[in-house]
Enzyme design. Structure first.
Site, PDB file in Angstrom:
ATOM      1  N   CYS A  57      -0.717   4.189   1.781  1.00  0.00           N
ATOM      2  CA  CYS A  57      -0.646   4.163   3.285  1.00  0.00           C
ATOM      3  C   CYS A  57       0.824   4.497   3.626  1.00  0.00           C
ATOM      4  O   CYS A  57       1.019   5.142   4.655  1.00  0.00           O
ATOM      5  CB  CYS A  57      -1.126   2.924   3.755  1.00  0.00           C
ATOM      6  N   ASP A  58       1.806   3.757   2.967  1.00  0.00           N
ATOM      7  CA  ASP A  58       3.202   3.544   3.481  1.00  0.00           C
ATOM      8  C   ASP A  58       4.173   4.562   2.567  1.00  0.00           C
ATOM      9  O   ASP A  58       5.453   4.640   3.137  1.00  0.00           O
ATOM     10  CB  ASP A  58       3.688   2.286   3.441  1.00  0.00           C
ATOM     11  N   CYS A  90       0.847  -1.235   0.219  1.00  0.00           N
ATOM     12  CA  CYS A  90      -0.126   0.016   0.031  1.00  0.00           C
ATOM     13  C   CYS A  90       0.951   1.329   0.002  1.00  0.00           C
ATOM     14  O   CYS A  90       1.138   1.799   1.072  1.00  0.00           O
ATOM     15  CB  CYS A  90      -0.953  -0.128   1.249  1.00  0.00           C
TER      16      CYS A  90
END
Ligand code: NAP
Length: 314
Positions: A139-140, A136
């Site tokens: 997200c990261d 992701c």
């Protein structure tokens, strides 16, 4: 079980297919219940910018598109439950849906659980999951700031996310097992002309090394079998996906890759159990096609449920 736990229609999954089904079913006055699953908004929640969903000429952030889907479904009366389904029992009617918060029954179901990312299955992957290994970038990505990171895969997901990571990382190296990308031409061109993106061709990851974080990758050149170890500060794996069907187990017919088999009415091998989106789509797997499948499944479910209501009123 009390009657208040019964619904005419339960939709499992909160991606584009699930929420579109909820919009259609709610507008048909079915008061559908949508159970979100663990990944609220499904695949779009892991996608930074979506440029190919109609109606957004300047693109739309994935999580924002999911939020808009939900707002629209709720506005028409869909009930959204933030819970995960443990199992579904299709052996009796009404069908039983077991969530962590309770057991619900429904006359019809729409399954829209999507897919999950494949893993590399190499040493170090399990140990370093969440410590530099991710699928992701949305997200990261921030954690890759000023780092030199790697992306595995040659499809749309790998290339799109590699481009996204260049917002943060110093360099992003795409490791692909062939010497030609599968990704669409527009993404390929953007990646090839991005000065932060490099490619390692004809190579696969054999091992991920590191104590508490990703530190190095062992690569194998598939043409020469030569092994090499390269430093890495993060690995994003995009090597395809598999349908998320554990909660229905063997109760439905699936193809050899695990995708739920549906007919032209989006109906599965079990009557009044419909499937939509990536969980039943080995071919297209686009947000717009998932949404279309969700609409079609809801229309089919509505037709059945209207017949049921007419018959029970007689
Ligand atoms: P994909 O298209 O199936 O691509 C998977 C990539 O991983 C391929 O390049 C494949 O190599 C490689 N691969 C598979 N197994 C591997 C392994 N064990 N080791 C190393 N490499 C491996 O999957 P995806 O990129 O996740 O996309 C899934 C679907 O979503 C597609 O239909 C795609 O078009 C769609 N999607 C669209 C967009 C967009 O339109 N912007 C964005 C994301 C996803 P080979 O090429 O050699 O097979």
């Amino acid at each position: 079980m009390t009657n208040e736990n019964h619904r005419q229609l339960i939709i499992v999954g909160s991606g584009p297919a699930g929420f579109t089904a909820a919009i259609y079913a709610a507008r048909a006055n079915l008061a559908p219940m949508l159970i979100s699953g663990m990944k609220l908004y499904g695949q779009p929640s892991k996608t930074a910018t979506i440029e190919n969903y109609p109606g957004f000429p300047n693109g739309v952030e994935g999580p924002e598109l999911g939020r808009l889907f939900e707002e629209q479904a709720r506005a028409f009366g869909a009930e959204v439950v933030y819970d995960a389904v443990e199992k579904i029992d299709l052996s009796q009617k009404p069908y039983q849906v077991h969530t962590y918060g309770g057991v619900f029954s429904a006359d019809a179901l729409i399954l829209a659980m999507g897919t999950e990312y494949n893993k590399l299955g190499v040493p170090g992957e399990k140990e370093l999951e969440g410590r530099g290994i991710s699928n992701c970038a949305t997200c990261d990505g921030y954690f890759t700031k000023d780092k030199n990171v790697h992306v595995v895969g040659g499809g749309d997901a790998a290339i799109e996310e590699a481009i996204f990571l260049t917002r943060f990382a110093d360099s992003v190296t795409v490791i692909h097992r062939r010497d030609a990308l599968r990704a669409s031409a527009i993404l390929e061109e953007r990646a090839r002309t991005n000065p932060k993106i490099k490619f390692i061709w004809n190579s696969v990851v054999e091992e991920i090394k590191g104590e508490n974080a990703v530190e190095a990758l062992v690569l194998k050149n598939v043409k020469t079998d030569e092994l090499s170890t390269i430093p890495s500060q993060g690995l994003f794996v995009y090597i395809g996906q598999k349908p998320t069907t554990e909660i229905v187990g063997q109760q439905l017919a699936t193809d050899d890759k695990g995708y739920i088999i549906i007919d032209e009415n989006m109906e599965t091998s079990v009557p009044q159990v419909y499937a939509a989106g990536d969980v039943a789509d080995p071919h297209y797997r686009q947000i717009v096609t998932a949404a279309g499948m969700g609409a079609a499944a809801a229309i089919s479910a509505t037709r059945f449920l209207e017949t049921l209501m007419v018959n029970s009123a007689k």
